[in-house]
Design a protein around this motif. Structure first.
Motif, PDB file in Angstrom:
ATOM      1  N   GLU A 218       0.673  -1.184   0.120  1.00  0.00           N
ATOM      2  CA  GLU A 218       0.167  -0.061   0.037  1.00  0.00           C
ATOM      3  C   GLU A 218       0.891   1.402   0.217  1.00  0.00           C
ATOM      4  O   GLU A 218       0.602   2.142  -0.993  1.00  0.00           O
ATOM      5  CB  GLU A 218      -1.029   0.057   1.254  1.00  0.00           C
ATOM      6  CG  GLU A 218      -1.766   1.299   1.284  1.00  0.00           C
ATOM      7  CD  GLU A 218      -2.640   1.321   2.612  1.00  0.00           C
ATOM      8  OE1 GLU A 218      -2.875   2.681   2.970  1.00  0.00           O
ATOM      9  OE2 GLU A 218      -2.884   0.585   3.341  1.00  0.00           O
ATOM     10  N   GLU A 219       1.765   1.223   1.038  1.00  0.00           N
ATOM     11  CA  GLU A 219       2.748   2.534   1.189  1.00  0.00           C
ATOM     12  C   GLU A 219       3.507   3.006  -0.214  1.00  0.00           C
ATOM     13  O   GLU A 219       3.685   4.233  -0.371  1.00  0.00           O
ATOM     14  CB  GLU A 219       3.432   2.583   2.443  1.00  0.00           C
ATOM     15  CG  GLU A 219       2.436   2.489   3.867  1.00  0.00           C
ATOM     16  CD  GLU A 219       1.847   0.991   4.011  1.00  0.00           C
ATOM     17  OE1 GLU A 219       2.318   0.066   3.232  1.00  0.00           O
ATOM     18  OE2 GLU A 219       1.186   1.180   4.967  1.00  0.00           O
ATOM     19  N   ASP A 220       4.153   1.845  -0.603  1.00  0.00           N
ATOM     20  CA  ASP A 220       4.976   2.396  -1.981  1.00  0.00           C
ATOM     21  C   ASP A 220       4.143   2.147  -3.303  1.00  0.00           C
ATOM     22  O   ASP A 220       4.119   3.126  -4.040  1.00  0.00           O
ATOM     23  CB  ASP A 220       6.278   1.229  -1.552  1.00  0.00           C
ATOM     24  CG  ASP A 220       6.907   1.732  -0.658  1.00  0.00           C
ATOM     25  OD1 ASP A 220       7.411   2.688  -0.315  1.00  0.00           O
ATOM     26  OD2 ASP A 220       7.518   0.563   0.131  1.00  0.00           O
ATOM     27  N   ILE A 221       3.776   0.818  -3.532  1.00  0.00           N
ATOM     28  CA  ILE A 221       3.254   0.728  -4.730  1.00  0.00           C
ATOM     29  C   ILE A 221       1.737   1.332  -4.914  1.00  0.00           C
ATOM     30  O   ILE A 221       1.368   1.991  -5.819  1.00  0.00           O
ATOM     31  CB  ILE A 221       3.045  -0.875  -5.153  1.00  0.00           C
ATOM     32  CG1 ILE A 221       4.261  -1.595  -4.785  1.00  0.00           C
ATOM     33  CG2 ILE A 221       2.567  -1.086  -6.425  1.00  0.00           C
ATOM     34  CD1 ILE A 221       5.491  -1.330  -5.293  1.00  0.00           C
ATOM     35  N   GLY A 222       0.925   1.205  -3.757  1.00  0.00           N
ATOM     36  CA  GLY A 222      -0.286   1.602  -3.922  1.00  0.00           C
ATOM     37  C   GLY A 222      -0.216   3.237  -3.768  1.00  0.00           C
ATOM     38  O   GLY A 222      -1.066   3.966  -4.703  1.00  0.00           O
ATOM     39  N   HIS A 223       0.585   4.089  -3.265  1.00  0.00           N
ATOM     40  CA  HIS A 223       0.759   5.639  -3.314  1.00  0.00           C
ATOM     41  C   HIS A 223       1.324   5.890  -4.677  1.00  0.00           C
ATOM     42  O   HIS A 223       0.766   6.908  -4.986  1.00  0.00           O
ATOM     43  CB  HIS A 223       1.520   5.871  -2.554  1.00  0.00           C
ATOM     44  CG  HIS A 223       1.000   5.913  -0.807  1.00  0.00           C
ATOM     45  ND1 HIS A 223       1.584   6.207   0.377  1.00  0.00           N
ATOM     46  CD2 HIS A 223      -0.226   5.492  -0.523  1.00  0.00           C
ATOM     47  CE1 HIS A 223       0.759   5.936   1.285  1.00  0.00           C
ATOM     48  NE2 HIS A 223      -0.074   5.403   0.979  1.00  0.00           N
ATOM     49  N   ALA A 224       2.130   4.925  -5.221  1.00  0.00           N
ATOM     50  CA  ALA A 224       2.603   5.363  -6.702  1.00  0.00           C
ATOM     51  C   ALA A 224       1.203   5.313  -7.629  1.00  0.00           C
ATOM     52  O   ALA A 224       1.257   6.210  -8.626  1.00  0.00           O
ATOM     53  CB  ALA A 224       3.568   4.356  -7.129  1.00  0.00           C
ATOM     54  N   ALA A 225       0.473   4.348  -7.430  1.00  0.00           N
ATOM     55  CA  ALA A 225      -0.629   4.192  -8.214  1.00  0.00           C
ATOM     56  C   ALA A 225      -1.663   5.194  -8.080  1.00  0.00           C
ATOM     57  O   ALA A 225      -2.130   5.917  -8.970  1.00  0.00           O
ATOM     58  CB  ALA A 225      -1.365   3.006  -8.200  1.00  0.00           C
ATOM     59  N   VAL A 226      -1.594   5.863  -6.881  1.00  0.00           N
ATOM     60  CA  VAL A 226      -2.838   6.877  -6.595  1.00  0.00           C
ATOM     61  C   VAL A 226      -2.043   8.318  -7.347  1.00  0.00           C
ATOM     62  O   VAL A 226      -2.776   8.903  -8.006  1.00  0.00           O
ATOM     63  CB  VAL A 226      -2.589   7.399  -4.967  1.00  0.00           C
ATOM     64  CG1 VAL A 226      -3.558   8.717  -4.668  1.00  0.00           C
ATOM     65  CG2 VAL A 226      -3.510   6.192  -4.317  1.00  0.00           C
TER      66      VAL A 226
END
Length: 250
Positions: A218-226
């Motif tokens: 979430e914190e790395d991949i998810g935030h990049a997707a956001v």
């Protein structure tokens, strides 16, 4: 107000791993998310957690290898929410084998679960994304960019997806549709299992990551997707974003 407030997103492979991380990051930023996955039990559990942040989150059980049904799934989401803003093509299955041992069945698995669903979902989604000036996030891999040994079937499909991404970014830029890729290294359940089975190889890979860790879902991949799904990236398209702790250098 979140960065994705009231945006509608489809995320494939959302019942676990990177897909779950992205879905969680999206709902925390206000998005209404439809996660697609074959695993109904895990999908229902994930969507219950997502609904704590966004009650309208939904799970759709889907066999992405059944390509004839993919347009119907996109239509189902649009019928429910009235629009589509974001498509995330994350799901992909493959087997690692030395090149001379790769069979037609291995190629079919990789292309039928990765390349073809990405292709057909993009075709179904783009007419809706033209109305919302939306975003597509596809997934590349260092396995294709760098040509990792034993990853022939996976790498070929991933590089095909990269080609589709560049083509559609060029074709639909005039419609303000952004089409980008994330190439991640993530601390997924699959990586955790691999660490137990092959600890020496895992440690070798870890030591080759400049930041000396695998990305958080979430914190790395998810935030990049956001970022790629939000207005913050409105002038970025056709790009491969390596969210890999500095592993791929070019």
């Amino acid at each position: 107000m979140g960065k994705l407030q009231d945006k509608v997103a489809i995320i494939t492979g959302g019942a676990g791993g990177i897909g779950q991380g992205i879905a969680t990051a999206f709902v925390k930023e206000g998005a209404k998310v439809a996660i697609l996955d074959l695993d109904e039990q895990s999908g229902q559990k994930v969507v219950e957690r997502l609904q704590k942040h966004q009650p309208e989150s939904m799970f759709i059980q889907a066999d992405l290898a059944n390509h004839d049904k993919l347009k119907d799934i996109v239509d189902q989401v649009v019928d429910k929410f009235g629009k589509l803003d974001i498509l995330v093509n994350n799901a992909h299955a493959s087997k690692a084998k030395p090149f001379l041992e790769i069979t037609q069945q291995d190629l079919d698995l990789s292309f039928n679960t990765g390349f073809y669903p990405t292709f057909y979902l993009m075709q179904a989604a783009i007419p809706h994304l033209q109305k919302t000036e939306g975003n597509i996030i596809n997934f590349a891999s260092g396995a294709g960019i760098e040509g990792h040994a034993t990853q022939g079937a996976y790498a070929a499909a991933k590089e095909g997806i990269r080609a589709l991404t560049r083509v559609t970014a060029n074709e639909f830029g005039k419609d303000s549709i952004n089409v980008n890729l994330i190439a991640p290294i993530a601390n997924s359940p699959g990586v955790q299992q691999w660490a137990k089975e092959e600890p020496e190889y895992y440690q070798q890979v870890l030591e080759n990551i400049p930041m000396r860790r695998f990305g958080e879902l979430e914190e790395d991949i998810g935030h990049a997707a956001v970022f790629l799904a939000s207005e913050d990236s409105s002038y970025i398209t056709g790009q491969t974003i390596n969210v890999d702790g500095g592993s791929v250098k070019f």
